[in-house]
Write a protein that holds these residues in place. Structure first.
Motif, short mmCIF file in Angstrom:
data_model
loop_
_atom_site.label_atom_id
_atom_site.label_comp_id
_atom_site.label_asym_id
_atom_site.label_seq_id
_atom_site.Cartn_x
_atom_site.Cartn_y
_atom_site.Cartn_z
N VAL A 204 -37.07 -28.60 4.40
CA VAL A 204 -35.87 -27.83 4.71
C VAL A 204 -35.47 -27.02 3.48
CG1 VAL A 204 -35.05 -29.57 6.36
CG2 VAL A 204 -34.20 -29.62 4.01
N ASP A 205 -34.65 -26.00 3.71
CA ASP A 205 -34.18 -25.17 2.60
C ASP A 205 -33.31 -26.00 1.65
OD1 ASP A 205 -33.76 -22.07 2.00
OD2 ASP A 205 -31.94 -23.17 1.48
N ALA A 206 -33.40 -25.70 0.37
CA ALA A 206 -32.66 -26.49 -0.63
C ALA A 206 -31.16 -26.38 -0.44
CB ALA A 206 -33.02 -26.01 -2.04
N GLU A 207 -30.70 -25.36 0.28
CA GLU A 207 -29.25 -25.23 0.48
C GLU A 207 -28.78 -26.05 1.67
OE1 GLU A 207 -27.74 -21.31 0.20
OE2 GLU A 207 -28.31 -21.29 -1.91
N SER A 208 -29.72 -26.57 2.46
CA SER A 208 -29.33 -27.39 3.62
C SER A 208 -28.68 -28.67 3.14
CB SER A 208 -30.55 -27.77 4.45
OG SER A 208 -31.21 -26.63 4.88
N GLU A 209 -27.82 -29.22 4.01
CA GLU A 209 -27.24 -30.52 3.68
C GLU A 209 -27.92 -31.56 4.56
OE1 GLU A 209 -22.87 -31.54 2.76
OE2 GLU A 209 -23.16 -32.05 4.87
N ILE A 210 -28.59 -32.48 3.90
CA ILE A 210 -29.26 -33.56 4.64
C ILE A 210 -28.31 -34.75 4.63
CG2 ILE A 210 -31.25 -35.12 4.66
CD1 ILE A 210 -32.70 -32.87 2.99
N THR A 211 -28.03 -35.29 5.82
CA THR A 211 -27.15 -36.47 5.89
C THR A 211 -27.96 -37.65 6.40
OG1 THR A 211 -25.34 -34.99 6.44
CG2 THR A 211 -24.96 -37.33 6.80
N VAL A 212 -27.84 -38.76 5.69
CA VAL A 212 -28.56 -39.97 6.09
C VAL A 212 -27.51 -41.06 6.33
CG1 VAL A 212 -30.27 -41.69 5.36
CG2 VAL A 212 -30.54 -39.30 4.67
N VAL A 213 -27.55 -41.66 7.52
CA VAL A 213 -26.59 -42.73 7.83
C VAL A 213 -27.38 -43.98 8.21
CG1 VAL A 213 -24.61 -43.40 9.26
CG2 VAL A 213 -25.02 -40.97 8.74
N PRO A 214 -27.35 -45.03 7.36
CA PRO A 214 -28.10 -46.25 7.70
C PRO A 214 -27.35 -47.08 8.75
CG PRO A 214 -26.99 -46.49 5.57
CD PRO A 214 -26.67 -45.11 6.05
N THR A 215 -28.11 -47.73 9.62
CA THR A 215 -27.44 -48.58 10.62
C THR A 215 -27.15 -49.96 10.03
OG1 THR A 215 -29.55 -49.32 11.49
CG2 THR A 215 -28.56 -47.39 12.55
N GLY A 216 -27.86 -50.35 8.98
CA GLY A 216 -27.59 -51.61 8.28
C GLY A 216 -27.55 -51.33 6.79
N GLU A 217 -27.32 -52.34 5.98
CA GLU A 217 -27.29 -52.10 4.53
C GLU A 217 -28.68 -51.70 4.04
OE1 GLU A 217 -25.13 -54.86 1.83
OE2 GLU A 217 -27.04 -54.89 0.77
N ILE A 218 -28.71 -50.73 3.15
CA ILE A 218 -29.99 -50.29 2.59
C ILE A 218 -29.89 -50.21 1.07
CG2 ILE A 218 -30.77 -48.93 4.58
CD1 ILE A 218 -29.79 -46.47 2.73
N ARG A 219 -31.03 -49.85 0.43
CA ARG A 219 -31.03 -49.60 -1.02
C ARG A 219 -31.26 -48.12 -1.24
NH1 ARG A 219 -35.79 -53.35 -3.02
NH2 ARG A 219 -36.78 -51.85 -1.64
N LEU A 220 -30.63 -47.61 -2.28
CA LEU A 220 -30.83 -46.19 -2.61
C LEU A 220 -31.24 -46.11 -4.08
CD1 LEU A 220 -28.48 -43.29 -1.67
CD2 LEU A 220 -29.23 -43.52 -4.02
N SER A 221 -32.25 -45.34 -4.38
CA SER A 221 -32.60 -45.17 -5.79
C SER A 221 -32.95 -43.71 -6.06
CB SER A 221 -33.76 -46.08 -6.21
OG SER A 221 -34.89 -45.77 -5.45
N VAL A 222 -32.76 -43.30 -7.31
CA VAL A 222 -32.99 -41.91 -7.71
C VAL A 222 -34.14 -41.90 -8.71
CG1 VAL A 222 -31.97 -39.88 -8.81
CG2 VAL A 222 -30.56 -41.35 -7.36
N ASP A 223 -35.17 -41.16 -8.42
CA ASP A 223 -36.33 -41.04 -9.30
C ASP A 223 -36.96 -42.38 -9.66
OD1 ASP A 223 -36.27 -38.33 -9.26
OD2 ASP A 223 -35.36 -38.07 -11.23
#
Ligand code: IPD
Ligand code: CA
Length: 563
Positions: A222-241
């Protein structure tokens, strides 16, 4: 961003992995050879802010991918371009081998390297606001964490609802999802079956499913200006790089990812590994070793001299405007409201030095004239005519109407013109035959033909005769005190005409190119075409510049015995 701006580097700040002392020493000695300040930090150590802000800084990172990622966190938000020297073993990001350090620095500090922009991804929730150059990773909770009544969590699986710009993409079931940048396409995303983006600096984000249950689900770009929204249905982990601490994200949290405003700026020299070389050696793509490189495109060179010169001039004007602006900001804060002669001198000579360094590294055989003195005596038909700060009186008084003006002149004709106003950010530029622009927008003069409907600008007017004659007849006569800006304002339709009793080539050469390319007219007071006389600055050179339609009426209204 052009690599020529690196010619004005003042300081080199290095971030180094443990055990890389030898490489760091050779960086320090290459930097010392260029007479620049050098400071080094161990990765993870806090960098004092004063080392890294103000002045032109080049970043260097010595180490593998982990060190590189920490360096991105330091350099990218401050827009510091940096060179990565590879002492690691794997990865596509660390691109310069340690054995070419002196040559690499000669090239970079000579302004001949290139700077590539690498998009970063930004992830935001109510509690998180982080940026990564590779990827934002969403995945199931630790597979060994036992949660009662939930087989799904025990196996590290998760469900993620994904939207792009509010449009529902779908529910991803599996081990998770990555939102990766083009640079990150050769990291985690690659091992998850994603495609490689080439070259690494395009402006897209990719949603890459991790071991999804549905074989039909593929990476989505997708284009870099798009806003991607992610909604987990249960608890998840998020990490950057991958390298930073993971965060627990509760069920139903709206997590948004977009392209970050600030990219990372990577410096590449001709000693840097190319992306194809990295892919070939690190992924074993080379079915057949090919040593003949004659099939490759030649390195980018000046195919069109004037277009290249315009890019160099714009780069130089912006680079020179930076310290001028910093000094100007100090003036505004001073008690007297005036700038000391010392600071004005520093601003002018700094600006001149930056322009000269950038222009002469791109065009070593061109002559450079700065406010009447020859900074570089070149050969051949091209002469750069520069005014390091035009509107000095304004600058001294903390008035924003000052510019950096740069022209390239051939046979008395300005063929490239750049006028940069560091306070307003207006960058006027023109190349002979290609029109004139304010930043990226084409400009043109007005079409007013009546003096009583016109706004006039007056420059140097020693007897006040121009003001006397036109003040009541025109809608207004203004004096901004900056000849280059006057010409640009006529070119852009912000005034209809401009008068100067006497001019020097460096005050007007850049503005003339811009005015003429915009469609305006320029003559001396007797109506003859305005001539730039680089060799004869002793003879008075009056200037009437206008939108063209008004020119005749103004000349007719001039006194018979001339101004
Ligand atoms: C001056 C300004 C002024 C013009 C003078 C120039 P400086 O340049 O451009 O507007 O009327 O002729 O000398 O001294 O500020 O660089
Ligand atoms: Ca000037």
């Amino acid at each position: 961003m052009r690599g020529s701006r690196l010619a004005t580097t003042e300081r080199v700040v290095c971030i180094a992995a443990p055990g890389t002392d030898e490489v760091v020493d050779s960086v320090a000695s290459a930097v010392a050879d260029h007479g620049l300040a050098f400071v080094t930090y161990d990765v993870g150590e806090t960098i004092e802010e004063y080392r890294i802000t103000g002045g032109d800084v080049l970043g260097v990172v010595v180490g593998g991918d982990g060190t590189f990622l920490r360096a991105v966190e330091e350099f990218a938000p401050r827009e510091i371009p940096f060179l990565s020297i590879d002492t690691g073993t794997l990865g596509f990001l660390t691109v310069t081998a340690p054995d070419a350090i002196p040559e690499t620095f000669d090239e970079i500090l000579g302004g001949e390297a290139t700077i590539t922009e690498h998009l970063q991804a930004r992830v935001v929730t109510d509690d998180i606001d982080e940026t990564g150059i590779n990827e934002i990773q969403f995945d199931g909770p630790d597979r060994f964490t036992h949660r009662p009544n939930s087989n799904r969590e025990e196996t590290g699986q998760c469900e993620l609802e994904v939207f792009v710009d509010g449009e529902y993409v779908g529910r991803y079931e599996g081990e998770g999802v990555l939102v990766n940048t083009p640079t990150g396409s050769t990291a985690m995303a690659l091992s998850s079956g994603g495609p490689i983006h080439f070259p690494g600096d395009n402006e897209t984000l990719q949603i890459t499913p991790l071991h999804t249950h549905n074989a039909g689900v593929r990476p989505l770009v997708v284009d870099a200006e798009s806003e991607i929204t992610v909604v987990p249905t249960g608890e998840i982990r998020l990490s950057v790089d991958g390298s930073r601490p993971e965060r627990a994200v509760p069920a139903e949290t709206r997590v948004t990812v977009t392209g970050a405003e600030t990219p990372a700026y990577l410096v590449r020299s001709s000693f840097s590994e190319t992306m194809m070389d990295a892919l070939t050696s690190k992924l074993g793509w080379n079915v057949e070793q090919r040593t003949d490189t004659s099939h490759r495109e030649p390195a980018a060179g000046p195919t069109d001299l004037l277009t290249t010169a315009s890019g160099v001039a714009r780069e130089a004007a912006i680079a020179a405007g930076r310290p001028a602006r910093r000094i100007y900001d100090r003036i505004e804060r001073s008690d007297s409201g005036l700038v000391s002669e010392e600071l004005v001198g520093a601003a002018i000579s700094r600006s001149e030095r930056i322009i000269t360094s950038i222009v002469s590294s791109a065009f070593p055989d061109h002559t450079i004239l700065s406010e009447g003195w020859t900074v570089n005596a070149g050969s051949g038909p091209y002469t750069w005519v520069i005014d390091p700060i035009d509107g000095t009186g304004n600058f001294v008084h903390g008035n924003p109407n000052f510019t950096v003006a740069i022209a390239l002149v051939r046979a008395g004709t300005p063929v490239v013109g750049v006028v940069y106003s560091p306070v307003t950010g207006e960058l006027f530029h023109a190349v002979q035959g290609n029109g004139a622009y304010r930043n990226e927008t084409p400009i043109e003069p007005t079409d007013r033909a009546r003096i009583d409907e016109s706004m006039l600008l007056s420059g140097y007017d020693p007897t006040g005769e121009f003001l006397k004659r036109f003040y009541r007849r025109a809608r207004g006569v203004r004096r901004l005190g900056c000849a280059s800006l006057h010409l640009c304002y006529v070119a852009a339709g912000s005034a209809d005409a401009h008068w100067e009793y006497d001019t020097y080539p460096w005050d007007v050469a850049a503005g003339l190119c811009i005015l003429r390319e915009a469609g305006g007219e320029s003559t001396h007071a007797d109506g003859s075409d305005y001539q730039l006389r680089l060799e004869d600055t002793g003879t008075r050179a009056s200037l009437l510049s206008s939108n063209g339609s008004l020119h005749g009426a103004l000349l007719e209204a001039f006194p018979e015995d001339g101004f």
